[in-house]
Write a protein that holds these residues in place. Structure first.
Motif, PDB file in Angstrom:
ATOM      1  N   ARG A  22      45.560  36.577  35.831  1.00 63.18           N
ATOM      2  CA  ARG A  22      44.876  36.574  34.544  1.00 63.18           C
ATOM      3  C   ARG A  22      44.767  35.151  33.996  1.00 63.18           C
ATOM      4  O   ARG A  22      43.726  34.749  33.484  1.00 63.18           O
ATOM      5  CB  ARG A  22      45.642  37.475  33.575  1.00 63.18           C
ATOM      6  N   GLU A  23      45.865  34.400  34.110  1.00 69.49           N
ATOM      7  CA  GLU A  23      45.836  33.011  33.634  1.00 69.49           C
ATOM      8  C   GLU A  23      44.825  32.182  34.425  1.00 69.49           C
ATOM      9  O   GLU A  23      44.093  31.363  33.850  1.00 69.49           O
ATOM     10  CB  GLU A  23      47.238  32.400  33.754  1.00 69.49           C
ATOM     11  N   GLU A  24      44.797  32.420  35.747  1.00 68.28           N
ATOM     12  CA  GLU A  24      43.832  31.699  36.577  1.00 68.28           C
ATOM     13  C   GLU A  24      42.412  32.079  36.191  1.00 68.28           C
ATOM     14  O   GLU A  24      41.517  31.235  36.113  1.00 68.28           O
ATOM     15  CB  GLU A  24      44.094  32.005  38.051  1.00 68.28           C
TER      16      GLU A  24
ATOM     17  N   ALA B 254      30.037  31.180  38.563  1.00 67.61           N
ATOM     18  CA  ALA B 254      29.356  32.187  37.752  1.00 67.61           C
ATOM     19  C   ALA B 254      29.076  33.448  38.557  1.00 67.61           C
ATOM     20  O   ALA B 254      29.153  34.574  38.042  1.00 67.61           O
ATOM     21  CB  ALA B 254      28.056  31.617  37.182  1.00 67.61           C
ATOM     22  N   ALA B 255      28.737  33.273  39.850  1.00 65.95           N
ATOM     23  CA  ALA B 255      28.451  34.426  40.703  1.00 65.95           C
ATOM     24  C   ALA B 255      29.659  35.337  40.816  1.00 65.95           C
ATOM     25  O   ALA B 255      29.535  36.557  40.981  1.00 65.95           O
ATOM     26  CB  ALA B 255      28.011  33.950  42.083  1.00 65.95           C
ATOM     27  N   ARG B 256      30.860  34.748  40.739  1.00 68.51           N
ATOM     28  CA  ARG B 256      32.100  35.538  40.812  1.00 68.51           C
ATOM     29  C   ARG B 256      32.184  36.535  39.668  1.00 68.51           C
ATOM     30  O   ARG B 256      32.804  37.589  39.798  1.00 68.51           O
ATOM     31  CB  ARG B 256      33.293  34.569  40.772  1.00 68.51           C
TER      32      ARG B 256
ATOM     33  N   LEU C  96      38.610  41.206  24.674  1.00 68.15           N
ATOM     34  CA  LEU C  96      37.293  41.394  25.294  1.00 68.15           C
ATOM     35  C   LEU C  96      37.401  41.365  26.819  1.00 68.15           C
ATOM     36  O   LEU C  96      36.706  42.119  27.509  1.00 68.15           O
ATOM     37  CB  LEU C  96      36.329  40.320  24.801  1.00 68.15           C
ATOM     38  N   ARG C  97      38.271  40.508  27.362  1.00 71.81           N
ATOM     39  CA  ARG C  97      38.456  40.487  28.827  1.00 71.81           C
ATOM     40  C   ARG C  97      39.000  41.830  29.308  1.00 71.81           C
ATOM     41  O   ARG C  97      38.569  42.355  30.339  1.00 71.81           O
ATOM     42  CB  ARG C  97      39.426  39.372  29.213  1.00 71.81           C
ATOM     43  N   ALA C  98      39.977  42.362  28.575  1.00 69.60           N
ATOM     44  CA  ALA C  98      40.546  43.661  28.958  1.00 69.60           C
ATOM     45  C   ALA C  98      39.483  44.747  28.921  1.00 69.60           C
ATOM     46  O   ALA C  98      39.440  45.626  29.782  1.00 69.60           O
ATOM     47  CB  ALA C  98      41.709  44.010  28.030  1.00 69.60           C
ATOM     48  N   HIS C  99      38.584  44.667  27.930  1.00 67.83           N
ATOM     49  CA  HIS C  99      37.540  45.687  27.814  1.00 67.83           C
ATOM     50  C   HIS C  99      36.486  45.551  28.912  1.00 67.83           C
ATOM     51  O   HIS C  99      36.073  46.542  29.527  1.00 67.83           O
ATOM     52  CB  HIS C  99      36.872  45.578  26.448  1.00 67.83           C
TER      53      HIS C  99
ATOM     54  N   GLY D  75      36.480  42.063  33.897  1.00 68.88           N
ATOM     55  CA  GLY D  75      36.027  41.098  34.899  1.00 68.88           C
ATOM     56  C   GLY D  75      34.533  41.011  35.067  1.00 68.88           C
ATOM     57  O   GLY D  75      34.044  40.222  35.886  1.00 68.88           O
ATOM     58  N   THR D  76      33.779  41.830  34.327  1.00 70.17           N
ATOM     59  CA  THR D  76      32.307  41.728  34.400  1.00 70.17           C
ATOM     60  C   THR D  76      31.854  40.848  33.258  1.00 70.17           C
ATOM     61  O   THR D  76      32.003  41.196  32.092  1.00 70.17           O
ATOM     62  CB  THR D  76      31.662  43.122  34.277  1.00 70.17           C
ATOM     63  N   GLY D  77      31.315  39.691  33.579  1.00 67.87           N
ATOM     64  CA  GLY D  77      30.924  38.737  32.552  1.00 67.87           C
ATOM     65  C   GLY D  77      31.994  37.670  32.390  1.00 67.87           C
ATOM     66  O   GLY D  77      33.088  37.752  32.946  1.00 67.87           O
TER      67      GLY D  77
END
Length: 624
Positions: free
Chosen positions: A378-380, A407-409, A436-439, A442-444
């Motif tokens: 998560r930190e990375e 960005a592709a990732r 927001l990351r939790a929600h 990983g998409t966006g």
């Protein structure tokens, strides 16, 4: 019969050689003496030879019996069975009423009857006497073979009243026995006894002594065999324990390998849950550091608040916490962590046994590793997203090509359009970004930028973000702007989204998401007009009122803002301003005097309201 024509001496020798009845030898010997074929001395010599031959044949017979006895005893390996066979065979060989073996107890300095054959009374079977007393004690003390013709009346025996009573009760008169001696150690004695007076011959004494010696050897062998069997049995038990331990270690190694595999599994928490189910069945929940379920068998059997408190107790004590659900069913909770930090826990149904606790603790180590790996990942990811946002929002001339790969990732392709979301809330930008990351999972791309949380997505998810944060008790406002492509236009799109956000906050559109287009003219002006153009519009429409408020400290601009916001409804405006309707009327008359009588016409009022909105937005920006 010997032929009468034969020599008398030849007849005597033939009778002697034939091993026939003793009467035949005596008859032939008398006939030879009458015929004067033998002198009296020769006759006596022949009698002694015959006696020696008889004794030799008897000794040979006894030796044969002993050999057979030895053969029989060798086949017996049980210690008690061996003793029973010896006394039975000794009694049979001597034709005695009874036979028994005593064993010495040197700690008590006593000898006691151990095995009997032919004994009638229980008291005799349980004789225990001091070494040296009685025939039994005398023989067991190692003084050699001994016998008593009449035990009770024998003055050479050390008598014990209690033993004498037992002997009388059994009806014993004569006793004879020999010591059991092996390698200089007295083991006890072998004895025979009669219920009548009997004087035992030297051959009978020799026979008992031989049986005694044979018994010592047989007993030693039996003990050796018994020890060997015990050793073999112990070896088998040890091998059994070794096999159980080997199997346990193999299972533990397999368990450890499975745990290690969890770390590289596509679904580490699901894999760990499966492994625990295989070890102890269902009813398992993996928890985060505040007791929320990461994965489990259905809903938690306890409330999250109760689990969190129990998790804290378990962490402080270091023990497995035993709980009970509403139905009284037992639960076990293990806290896991690292360096005094709580990382989570494992909750299982039932009270954990030692083996189950061992499984829980090893699984807990892996859960800690997985949680630390999640934190590191998560930190990375946070760092990568932050660097990516800063890189993408740079002017095109400073854009780093490597950012496209990053960005592709996160699902952003170079040729696709991108929506820039700028999020404001009362909470810190870091907390909002984490939520927001939790929600989004990983998409966006989510990062802190210029004091706000910024989200880059291919689609517009503004309303979704507002609702997701609201579920976490975070009131948020989101300004959104679309960029035609990833490279070159994101910086402008971010400025437009930030301006839209400022406009929404100034216009009190908090808790919503909108684009500049959705804000209408105000949004377009705020994102496209220069500050000088905005000031000019405000001055043309509102300068007299602004100057009046500045000079006299009145609130005519605020009154106009609430008046237009209430659809020019005077009673509602007075209520919102907390003033008397007459006061409101006087303020509106003053506005008319300053702006002209047509200020409420359709054309003038729309321009005045636009100027009011731009004025509030400009004040909001200036304050920031």
């Amino acid at each position: 019969m010997i032929d009468a024509d034969s020599s008398p001496l030849l007849a005597v020798l033939t009778a002697l050689e034939s091993n026939g009845p003793g009467e035949l030898f005596e008859r032939e010997l008398d006939a030879a003496s009458v015929a004067r074929a033998l002198t009296p001395g020769e006759a006596e010599l022949l009698r002694r030879i015959d006696a020696n031959l008889v004794r030799g044949r008897r000794r040979e017979s006894l030796l044969r019996v002993l050999l057979e006895t030895t053969t029989d005893l060798v086949a017996i390996t049980d210690f008690d069975a061996m003793l029973q066979a010896i006394v039975r065979r000794t009694r049979m060989l001597l034709g005695s009423d009874m036979a028994y073996i005593s064993l010495n107890d040197y700690d008590a300095r006593e000898t006691f009857v151990h095995t009997t054959d032919g004994v009638a009374t229980e008291a005799y079977r349980n004789i225990r006497m001091e070494l040296g007393s009685g025939v039994l004690g005398k023989i067991a003390a190692g003084t050699g073979s001994a016998q008593a013709l009449d035990y009770i009346g024998d003055p050479d025996i050390i008598h014990v009243a209690e033993i004498d009573q037992t002997v009388e009760l059994e009806g014993v008169r004569s006793i004879m026995g020999a010591p059991l001696l092996r390698d200089g150690v007295l083991l006890g004695a072998l004895l025979v006894a009669e219920r009548y007076q009997r004087r035992y011959t030297a051959e009978e004494v020799w026979l008992v002594e031989s049986m005694s010696a044979l018994a010592c050897v047989a007993l030693s062998n039996a003990r050796l065999i018994g020890d060997m069997k015990a050793a073999l049995a112990e070896r088998d038990r040890f091998q059994g324990r070794l096999e159980v331990e080997r199997s346990r270690l193999a299972n533990e190694q397999e368990f450890e390998r499975a745990l290690v595999d969890c770390a590289v599994s596509d679904d580490p928490y699901g894999r760990l849950l499966t492994i625990l189910r295989e070890q102890r069945g269902g009813g398992i929940w993996l928890l985060d550091d505040i007791g929320r379920p990461l994965r489990g068998d259905g809903p938690l059997p306890l409330g999250e608040a109760a689990v969190e408190k129990a998790l804290t107790r378990a962490r402080l004590s270091g023990d497995v916490e035993v709980l009970a659900d509403a139905a009284g069913e037992r639960l076990s909770l293990l806290s896991v962590g690292a360096a005094a930090r709580s990382l989570g826990g494992i909750l299982v149904s039932g009270e954990a046994t030692d083996d189950a606790e061992r499984v829980l603790r090893r699984s807990g180590v892996m859960l800690s590793v997985m949680r630390l790996m999640d934190e590191s990942s998560r930190e990375e990811s946070v760092k990568a997203q932050s660097e990516l946002v800063h890189s993408l929002l740079l002017p095109e001339a400073s854009f780093e090509p490597v950012a496209l790969q990053r960005a592709a990732r996160f699902g952003l392709a170079p040729g696709d359009e991108v929506h820039v979301h700028v999020v404001a809330a009362d909470n810190s930008a870091a907390l909002v970004a984490d939520a927001l990351r939790a929600h989004l999972g990983g998409t966006g791309v989510v990062a802190e930028y210029a004091g706000h949380a910024v989200v880059l997505r291919a689609d517009n998810v503004g309303e979704q973000l507002v609702q997701a944060l609201a579920r976490k008790q975070i009131a948020a406002t989101v300004g959104v702007e679309r960029a035609a492509e990833l490279v070159g236009s994101l910086s402008d799109a971010h400025r437009a989204a930030a301006a839209t956000l400022s406009a929404m906050i100034a216009l009190e559109l908090v808790g919503q998401a909108a684009t500049s287009a959705e804000l209408g003219t105000v949004g377009m002006l705020m994102t496209s007009a220069s500050p000088a153009q905005v000031r000019s519009i405000v001055a043309v429409e509102l300068a007299p009122v602004l100057d009046y408020d500045a000079a006299r400290g009145t609130e005519l601009v605020e009154t106009l803002w609430v008046f237009f916001g209430s659809d020019r409804h005077q009673a509602r405006t007075a209520q919102l301003l907390h003033v008397h309707p007459n006061t409101l009327r006087q303020r509106l008359e003053r506005v008319g005097a300053l702006l002209g009588d047509d200020w409420q016409s359709a054309r003038r009022s729309s321009m005045i309201f636009l100027a009011l909105q731009l004025h509030r937005l400009r004040e909001s920006v200036d304050e920031r």
